[in-house]
Write a protein that holds these residues in place. Structure first.
Motif, PDB file in Angstrom:
ATOM      1  N   ILE A 136       0.878  -1.173   0.000  1.00 31.21           N
ATOM      2  CA  ILE A 136       0.000   0.000   0.000  1.00 31.21           C
ATOM      3  C   ILE A 136       0.914   1.221   0.000  1.00 31.21           C
ATOM      4  CG2 ILE A 136      -1.747   1.284   1.327  1.00 31.21           C
ATOM      5  CD1 ILE A 136      -2.290  -1.435   2.822  1.00 31.21           C
ATOM      6  N   ALA A 137       0.669   2.163  -0.898  1.00 28.69           N
ATOM      7  CA  ALA A 137       1.506   3.371  -0.934  1.00 28.69           C
ATOM      8  C   ALA A 137       0.597   4.585  -0.986  1.00 28.69           C
ATOM      9  CB  ALA A 137       2.425   3.338  -2.144  1.00 28.69           C
ATOM     10  N   GLY A 138       0.830   5.555  -0.125  1.00 29.66           N
ATOM     11  CA  GLY A 138      -0.066   6.708  -0.047  1.00 29.66           C
ATOM     12  C   GLY A 138       0.661   8.036  -0.068  1.00 29.66           C
ATOM     13  N   LEU A 139       0.126   8.952  -0.869  1.00 28.94           N
ATOM     14  CA  LEU A 139       0.606  10.336  -0.886  1.00 28.94           C
ATOM     15  C   LEU A 139      -0.305  11.151   0.021  1.00 28.94           C
ATOM     16  CD1 LEU A 139       0.981  10.754  -4.750  1.00 28.94           C
ATOM     17  CD2 LEU A 139       2.878  10.665  -3.102  1.00 28.94           C
ATOM     18  N   SER A 140       0.274  12.057   0.796  1.00 30.09           N
ATOM     19  CA  SER A 140      -0.542  12.913   1.658  1.00 30.09           C
ATOM     20  C   SER A 140      -0.489  14.352   1.159  1.00 30.09           C
ATOM     21  CB  SER A 140      -0.029  12.861   3.096  1.00 30.09           C
ATOM     22  OG  SER A 140      -0.098  11.551   3.616  1.00 30.09           O
ATOM     23  N   LEU A 141      -1.665  14.987   1.135  1.00 29.59           N
ATOM     24  CA  LEU A 141      -1.768  16.383   0.690  1.00 29.59           C
ATOM     25  C   LEU A 141      -2.438  17.217   1.781  1.00 29.59           C
ATOM     26  CD1 LEU A 141      -3.250  15.712  -2.879  1.00 29.59           C
ATOM     27  CD2 LEU A 141      -0.837  16.107  -2.320  1.00 29.59           C
ATOM     28  N   LEU A 142      -2.151  18.520   1.749  1.00 33.09           N
ATOM     29  CA  LEU A 142      -2.782  19.569   2.567  1.00 33.09           C
ATOM     30  C   LEU A 142      -2.353  19.582   4.031  1.00 33.09           C
ATOM     31  CD1 LEU A 142      -6.459  19.620   1.173  1.00 33.09           C
ATOM     32  CD2 LEU A 142      -4.406  20.730   0.251  1.00 33.09           C
ATOM     33  N   SER A 143      -2.803  18.622   4.844  1.00 31.25           N
ATOM     34  CA  SER A 143      -2.503  18.698   6.275  1.00 31.25           C
ATOM     35  C   SER A 143      -1.579  17.569   6.707  1.00 31.25           C
ATOM     36  CB  SER A 143      -3.793  18.578   7.090  1.00 31.25           C
ATOM     37  OG  SER A 143      -3.500  18.314   8.456  1.00 31.25           O
ATOM     38  N   PRO A 144      -0.685  17.838   7.662  1.00 30.44           N
ATOM     39  CA  PRO A 144       0.075  16.733   8.244  1.00 30.44           C
ATOM     40  C   PRO A 144      -0.853  15.846   9.071  1.00 30.44           C
ATOM     41  CG  PRO A 144       0.536  18.765   9.456  1.00 30.44           C
ATOM     42  CD  PRO A 144      -0.375  19.129   8.299  1.00 30.44           C
ATOM     43  N   SER A 145      -0.443  14.619   9.280  1.00 32.21           N
ATOM     44  CA  SER A 145      -1.224  13.707  10.115  1.00 32.21           C
ATOM     45  C   SER A 145      -0.279  12.657  10.674  1.00 32.21           C
ATOM     46  CB  SER A 145      -2.329  13.041   9.288  1.00 32.21           C
ATOM     47  OG  SER A 145      -1.754  12.250   8.269  1.00 32.21           O
ATOM     48  N   VAL A 146      -0.793  11.882  11.609  1.00 27.95           N
ATOM     49  CA  VAL A 146      -0.004  10.798  12.189  1.00 27.95           C
ATOM     50  C   VAL A 146      -0.701   9.484  11.884  1.00 27.95           C
ATOM     51  CG1 VAL A 146       0.945   9.797  14.307  1.00 27.95           C
ATOM     52  CG2 VAL A 146       0.835  12.290  14.044  1.00 27.95           C
ATOM     53  N   MET A 147       0.047   8.558  11.291  1.00 24.56           N
ATOM     54  CA  MET A 147      -0.471   7.205  11.071  1.00 24.56           C
ATOM     55  C   MET A 147       0.136   6.312  12.150  1.00 24.56           C
ATOM     56  SD  MET A 147      -0.201   4.635   7.787  1.00 24.56           S
ATOM     57  CE  MET A 147      -1.630   5.193   6.869  1.00 24.56           C
ATOM     58  N   ARG A 148      -0.733   5.589  12.854  1.00 21.19           N
ATOM     59  CA  ARG A 148      -0.230   4.666  13.876  1.00 21.19           C
ATOM     60  C   ARG A 148      -0.423   3.232  13.408  1.00 21.19           C
ATOM     61  NH1 ARG A 148      -1.984   6.107  19.574  1.00 21.19           N
ATOM     62  NH2 ARG A 148      -4.024   5.316  18.968  1.00 21.19           N
ATOM     63  N   LEU A 149       0.613   2.435  13.571  1.00 22.83           N
ATOM     64  CA  LEU A 149       0.553   1.008  13.264  1.00 22.83           C
ATOM     65  C   LEU A 149       0.643   0.239  14.572  1.00 22.83           C
ATOM     66  CD1 LEU A 149       1.411   2.212  10.485  1.00 22.83           C
ATOM     67  CD2 LEU A 149       2.808   0.202  10.151  1.00 22.83           C
ATOM     68  N   VAL A 150      -0.250  -0.716  14.786  1.00 20.09           N
ATOM     69  CA  VAL A 150      -0.214  -1.515  16.017  1.00 20.09           C
ATOM     70  C   VAL A 150      -0.263  -2.988  15.630  1.00 20.09           C
ATOM     71  CG1 VAL A 150      -1.364  -2.018  18.219  1.00 20.09           C
ATOM     72  CG2 VAL A 150      -1.415   0.307  17.305  1.00 20.09           C
ATOM     73  N   HIS A 151       0.631  -3.794  16.207  1.00 17.03           N
ATOM     74  CA  HIS A 151       0.641  -5.228  15.903  1.00 17.03           C
ATOM     75  C   HIS A 151      -0.684  -5.853  16.322  1.00 17.03           C
ATOM     76  CE1 HIS A 151       1.820  -9.433  15.726  1.00 17.03           C
ATOM     77  NE2 HIS A 151       2.886  -9.046  15.035  1.00 17.03           N
ATOM     78  N   LEU A 162       4.978  10.028  10.805  1.00 14.60           N
ATOM     79  CA  LEU A 162       4.597  11.428  10.616  1.00 14.60           C
ATOM     80  C   LEU A 162       4.453  11.682   9.120  1.00 14.60           C
ATOM     81  CD1 LEU A 162       4.113  14.308  11.605  1.00 14.60           C
ATOM     82  CD2 LEU A 162       6.599  14.631  11.665  1.00 14.60           C
ATOM     83  N   LEU A 163       3.211  11.985   8.713  1.00 13.87           N
ATOM     84  CA  LEU A 163       2.929  12.149   7.280  1.00 13.87           C
ATOM     85  C   LEU A 163       2.698  13.626   6.972  1.00 13.87           C
ATOM     86  CD1 LEU A 163       0.456   9.139   6.835  1.00 13.87           C
ATOM     87  CD2 LEU A 163       2.961   9.164   6.606  1.00 13.87           C
ATOM     88  N   GLU A 164       3.742  14.265   6.503  1.00 13.54           N
ATOM     89  CA  GLU A 164       3.608  15.678   6.161  1.00 13.54           C
ATOM     90  C   GLU A 164       3.065  15.809   4.743  1.00 13.54           C
ATOM     91  OE1 GLU A 164       7.354  17.584   7.233  1.00 13.54           O
ATOM     92  OE2 GLU A 164       6.356  17.937   9.171  1.00 13.54           O
ATOM     93  N   PRO A 165       2.477  16.959   4.416  1.00 10.06           N
ATOM     94  CA  PRO A 165       2.011  17.143   3.044  1.00 10.06           C
ATOM     95  C   PRO A 165       3.183  16.939   2.071  1.00 10.06           C
ATOM     96  CG  PRO A 165       1.424  19.033   4.429  1.00 10.06           C
ATOM     97  CD  PRO A 165       2.236  18.123   5.267  1.00 10.06           C
ATOM     98  N   GLY A 166       2.912  16.224   1.009  1.00  4.13           N
ATOM     99  CA  GLY A 166       3.964  15.963   0.032  1.00  4.13           C
ATOM    100  C   GLY A 166       4.758  14.702   0.306  1.00  4.13           C
TER     101      GLY A 166
END
Ligand code: OGA
Ligand code: MN
Length: 222
Positions: A136-151, A162-166
Protein backbone atom coordinates in the motif's frame (compact mmCIF):
# COMPACT_ATOMS: atom_id res chain seq x y z
CA UNK A 1 25.86 19.02 24.00
CA UNK A 2 22.85 19.86 21.88
CA UNK A 3 24.80 19.31 18.68
CA UNK A 4 25.95 15.80 19.48
CA UNK A 5 22.47 14.94 20.84
CA UNK A 6 20.94 15.85 17.55
CA UNK A 7 23.56 13.84 15.73
CA UNK A 8 22.78 10.77 17.86
CA UNK A 9 19.07 11.19 17.13
CA UNK A 10 19.74 11.38 13.44
CA UNK A 11 21.53 8.04 13.47
CA UNK A 12 18.50 6.21 14.93
CA UNK A 13 16.58 4.36 12.20
CA UNK A 14 14.11 6.74 10.61
CA UNK A 15 13.74 8.81 13.75
CA UNK A 16 12.59 11.99 12.02
CA UNK A 17 9.40 10.51 10.56
CA UNK A 18 9.03 7.12 12.20
CA UNK A 19 8.81 6.41 15.93
CA UNK A 20 8.45 2.96 17.42
CA UNK A 21 7.76 1.12 20.66
CA UNK A 22 11.35 -0.18 20.70
CA UNK A 23 14.47 -0.36 18.51
CA UNK A 24 13.71 -3.99 17.58
CA UNK A 25 10.32 -3.06 16.07
CA UNK A 26 11.89 -0.09 14.29
CA UNK A 27 14.58 -2.21 12.70
CA UNK A 28 12.23 -5.08 11.87
CA UNK A 29 9.90 -2.70 10.04
CA UNK A 30 12.59 -0.52 8.53
CA UNK A 31 11.81 -1.65 4.98
CA UNK A 32 8.16 -2.56 5.61
CA UNK A 33 6.91 0.84 6.84
CA UNK A 34 8.65 3.64 5.01
CA UNK A 35 8.05 7.40 4.95
CA UNK A 36 9.56 9.58 2.26
CA UNK A 37 9.07 13.21 3.25
CA UNK A 38 9.11 15.68 0.38
CA UNK A 39 8.42 12.99 -2.20
CA UNK A 40 6.26 15.54 -4.04
CA UNK A 41 7.48 18.97 -5.02
CA UNK A 42 5.20 21.89 -4.12
CA UNK A 43 4.19 22.05 -7.78
CA UNK A 44 3.25 18.36 -7.81
CA UNK A 45 1.20 18.78 -4.63
CA UNK A 46 -0.69 21.59 -6.31
CA UNK A 47 -1.16 19.62 -9.52
CA UNK A 48 -2.81 16.80 -7.60
CA UNK A 49 -4.98 18.89 -5.30
CA UNK A 50 -6.12 21.17 -8.12
CA UNK A 51 -7.15 18.13 -10.13
CA UNK A 52 -8.89 16.40 -7.22
CA UNK A 53 -10.70 19.35 -5.68
CA UNK A 54 -13.59 19.68 -8.20
CA UNK A 55 -14.32 15.94 -8.08
CA UNK A 56 -14.24 15.81 -4.29
CA UNK A 57 -16.31 18.95 -3.87
CA UNK A 58 -19.24 17.26 -5.59
CA UNK A 59 -19.44 14.72 -2.76
CA UNK A 60 -20.60 14.98 0.84
CA UNK A 61 -18.58 14.03 3.89
CA UNK A 62 -19.74 10.74 5.39
CA UNK A 63 -19.58 9.45 8.94
CA UNK A 64 -18.93 6.00 10.43
CA UNK A 65 -18.91 4.21 7.16
CA UNK A 66 -17.51 0.73 6.63
CA UNK A 67 -15.57 0.66 3.41
CA UNK A 68 -15.73 -2.60 1.48
CA UNK A 69 -12.27 -2.22 0.01
CA UNK A 70 -10.26 -1.89 3.17
CA UNK A 71 -12.79 -3.14 5.75
CA UNK A 72 -12.29 0.01 7.69
CA UNK A 73 -14.20 2.51 9.69
CA UNK A 74 -13.61 6.05 8.58
CA UNK A 75 -15.23 9.07 10.12
CA UNK A 76 -15.72 12.42 8.38
CA UNK A 77 -14.57 11.62 4.89
CA UNK A 78 -15.43 11.62 1.24
CA UNK A 79 -13.74 9.58 -1.40
CA UNK A 80 -13.49 8.75 -5.03
CA UNK A 81 -11.98 6.00 -7.15
CA UNK A 82 -10.18 7.77 -9.94
CA UNK A 83 -9.02 6.14 -13.13
CA UNK A 84 -8.59 9.09 -15.49
CA UNK A 85 -5.72 11.39 -14.62
CA UNK A 86 -4.03 14.31 -16.34
CA UNK A 87 -0.66 13.63 -17.91
CA UNK A 88 1.13 15.50 -15.11
CA UNK A 89 -0.61 13.40 -12.44
CA UNK A 90 0.06 10.20 -14.35
CA UNK A 91 3.76 11.03 -14.22
CA UNK A 92 3.52 11.46 -10.43
CA UNK A 93 1.67 8.14 -10.03
CA UNK A 94 4.31 6.51 -12.19
CA UNK A 95 6.96 7.77 -9.76
CA UNK A 96 4.98 6.30 -6.87
CA UNK A 97 4.78 3.00 -8.69
CA UNK A 98 8.54 2.80 -9.26
CA UNK A 99 9.32 3.93 -5.70
CA UNK A 100 6.96 1.56 -3.92
CA UNK A 101 6.14 -1.46 -6.06
CA UNK A 102 8.18 -4.25 -7.53
CA UNK A 103 8.22 -5.01 -11.27
CA UNK A 104 6.11 -8.14 -10.65
CA UNK A 105 3.34 -6.27 -8.83
CA UNK A 106 0.18 -5.20 -10.62
CA UNK A 107 -1.64 -2.18 -9.26
CA UNK A 108 -5.27 -2.07 -8.33
CA UNK A 109 -7.00 0.30 -10.67
CA UNK A 110 -8.55 2.86 -10.17
CA UNK A 111 -6.58 4.84 -7.59
CA UNK A 112 -8.29 5.50 -4.25
CA UNK A 113 -8.59 9.16 -3.21
CA UNK A 114 -9.66 9.88 0.36
CA UNK A 115 -10.52 13.33 1.71
CA UNK A 116 -10.66 13.61 5.52
CA UNK A 117 -12.18 16.73 6.98
CA UNK A 118 -10.29 18.37 9.88
CA UNK A 119 -12.17 16.27 12.47
CA UNK A 120 -12.10 13.17 10.24
CA UNK A 121 -10.05 10.12 11.13
CA UNK A 122 -9.50 6.47 10.20
CA UNK A 123 -9.95 3.82 12.86
CA UNK A 124 -7.47 0.92 13.17
CA UNK A 125 -7.93 -1.67 10.43
CA UNK A 126 -6.04 -4.03 8.15
CA UNK A 127 -6.86 -3.59 4.46
CA UNK A 128 -8.88 -6.49 3.10
CA UNK A 129 -6.67 -9.24 1.72
CA UNK A 130 -9.40 -9.99 -0.80
CA UNK A 131 -8.90 -6.70 -2.62
CA UNK A 132 -5.42 -5.55 -1.69
CA UNK A 133 -2.07 -7.28 -2.11
CA UNK A 134 1.18 -6.94 -0.20
CA UNK A 135 1.86 -3.23 -0.79
CA UNK A 136 0.00 0.00 0.00
CA UNK A 137 1.51 3.37 -0.93
CA UNK A 138 -0.07 6.71 -0.05
CA UNK A 139 0.61 10.34 -0.89
CA UNK A 140 -0.54 12.91 1.66
CA UNK A 141 -1.77 16.38 0.69
CA UNK A 142 -2.78 19.57 2.57
CA UNK A 143 -2.50 18.70 6.28
CA UNK A 144 0.07 16.73 8.24
CA UNK A 145 -1.22 13.71 10.11
CA UNK A 146 0.00 10.80 12.19
CA UNK A 147 -0.47 7.21 11.07
CA UNK A 148 -0.23 4.67 13.88
CA UNK A 149 0.55 1.01 13.26
CA UNK A 150 -0.21 -1.52 16.02
CA UNK A 151 0.64 -5.23 15.90
CA UNK A 152 -2.61 -7.16 15.72
CA UNK A 153 -1.41 -9.83 18.19
CA UNK A 154 1.02 -7.78 20.32
CA UNK A 155 -0.48 -4.34 20.92
CA UNK A 156 2.69 -3.28 22.76
CA UNK A 157 4.44 -3.23 19.38
CA UNK A 158 3.68 -0.06 17.48
CA UNK A 159 5.01 2.54 15.09
CA UNK A 160 4.01 6.13 14.45
CA UNK A 161 4.54 7.67 11.03
CA UNK A 162 4.60 11.43 10.62
CA UNK A 163 2.93 12.15 7.28
CA UNK A 164 3.61 15.68 6.16
CA UNK A 165 2.01 17.14 3.04
CA UNK A 166 3.96 15.96 0.03
CA UNK A 167 5.19 12.80 1.74
CA UNK A 168 4.83 9.24 0.50
CA UNK A 169 4.34 6.32 2.86
CA UNK A 170 4.73 2.68 1.94
CA UNK A 171 3.36 -0.26 3.94
CA UNK A 172 4.38 -3.69 2.76
CA UNK A 173 4.62 -7.26 4.03
CA UNK A 174 4.56 -7.44 7.85
CA UNK A 175 3.56 -3.79 8.22
CA UNK A 176 0.59 -4.34 5.92
CA UNK A 177 -0.55 -7.78 7.14
CA UNK A 178 0.46 -8.01 10.82
CA UNK A 179 -0.14 -4.43 11.94
CA UNK A 180 -3.33 -2.40 11.86
CA UNK A 181 -3.04 1.18 10.64
CA UNK A 182 -5.06 4.26 11.49
CA UNK A 183 -4.99 8.03 11.02
CA UNK A 184 -5.29 9.74 14.38
CA UNK A 185 -8.09 12.19 15.06
CA UNK A 186 -7.14 15.77 15.85
CA UNK A 187 -7.44 15.37 19.65
CA UNK A 188 -5.03 12.41 19.58
CA UNK A 189 -2.77 13.70 16.85
CA UNK A 190 0.69 13.54 18.44
CA UNK A 191 3.97 12.30 17.07
CA UNK A 192 5.54 11.34 20.38
CA UNK A 193 5.29 14.52 22.44
CA UNK A 194 4.87 16.67 19.39
CA UNK A 195 1.37 17.92 18.68
CA UNK A 196 0.43 17.58 15.00
CA UNK A 197 -2.73 19.66 14.50
CA UNK A 198 -5.01 18.14 11.92
CA UNK A 199 -6.63 20.03 9.11
CA UNK A 200 -8.28 18.69 6.02
CA UNK A 201 -6.14 15.93 4.51
CA UNK A 202 -6.32 14.29 1.11
CA UNK A 203 -4.58 10.99 0.43
CA UNK A 204 -3.98 9.29 -2.89
CA UNK A 205 -3.56 5.57 -2.28
CA UNK A 206 -2.11 2.98 -4.64
CA UNK A 207 -2.46 -0.69 -3.80
CA UNK A 208 -1.10 -3.83 -5.37
CA UNK A 209 -3.50 -6.53 -6.44
CA UNK A 210 -3.61 -9.69 -4.36
CA UNK A 211 -1.13 -12.14 -5.85
CA UNK A 212 -2.11 -15.70 -6.51
CA UNK A 213 0.08 -17.69 -4.15
CA UNK A 214 -0.81 -21.03 -5.69
CA UNK A 215 -4.04 -22.88 -6.37
CA UNK A 216 -6.52 -22.36 -3.57
CA UNK A 217 -3.94 -20.94 -1.18
CA UNK A 218 -4.72 -17.94 0.99
CA UNK A 219 -2.40 -14.92 0.90
CA UNK A 220 0.39 -15.00 3.48
CA UNK A 221 -0.09 -13.98 7.11
CA UNK A 222 -3.71 -12.93 7.14
C1 OGA B 1 -7.53 3.23 3.82
C2 OGA B 1 -6.44 3.88 4.57
C3 OGA B 1 -4.89 5.70 4.72
C4 OGA B 1 -4.67 7.05 4.15
O1 OGA B 1 -8.25 3.93 3.08
O2 OGA B 1 -7.65 2.00 3.94
O3 OGA B 1 -5.89 3.29 5.45
O4 OGA B 1 -3.52 7.43 4.01
N1 OGA B 1 -6.07 5.12 4.22
O5 OGA B 1 -5.65 7.73 3.88
MN1 MN C 1 -6.10 1.12 5.08
Amino acid sequence: MAGSGRLALRTLPGSGWVRGSCPAVLSRLQDAAVVRPGFLSKGEEETLSRELEPELRRRRYEYDHWDALSVQAIHGFRETEKSRWSEASRAILQRVQSAAFGPGQTLLSPVHVLDLEPRGYIKPHVDSVKFCGATIAGLSLLSPSVMRLVHTQEPGQWLELLLEPGSLYILRGVARYDFSHEILRDEESFFGERRIPRGRRISVICRSLPEATGPGQPPPAC
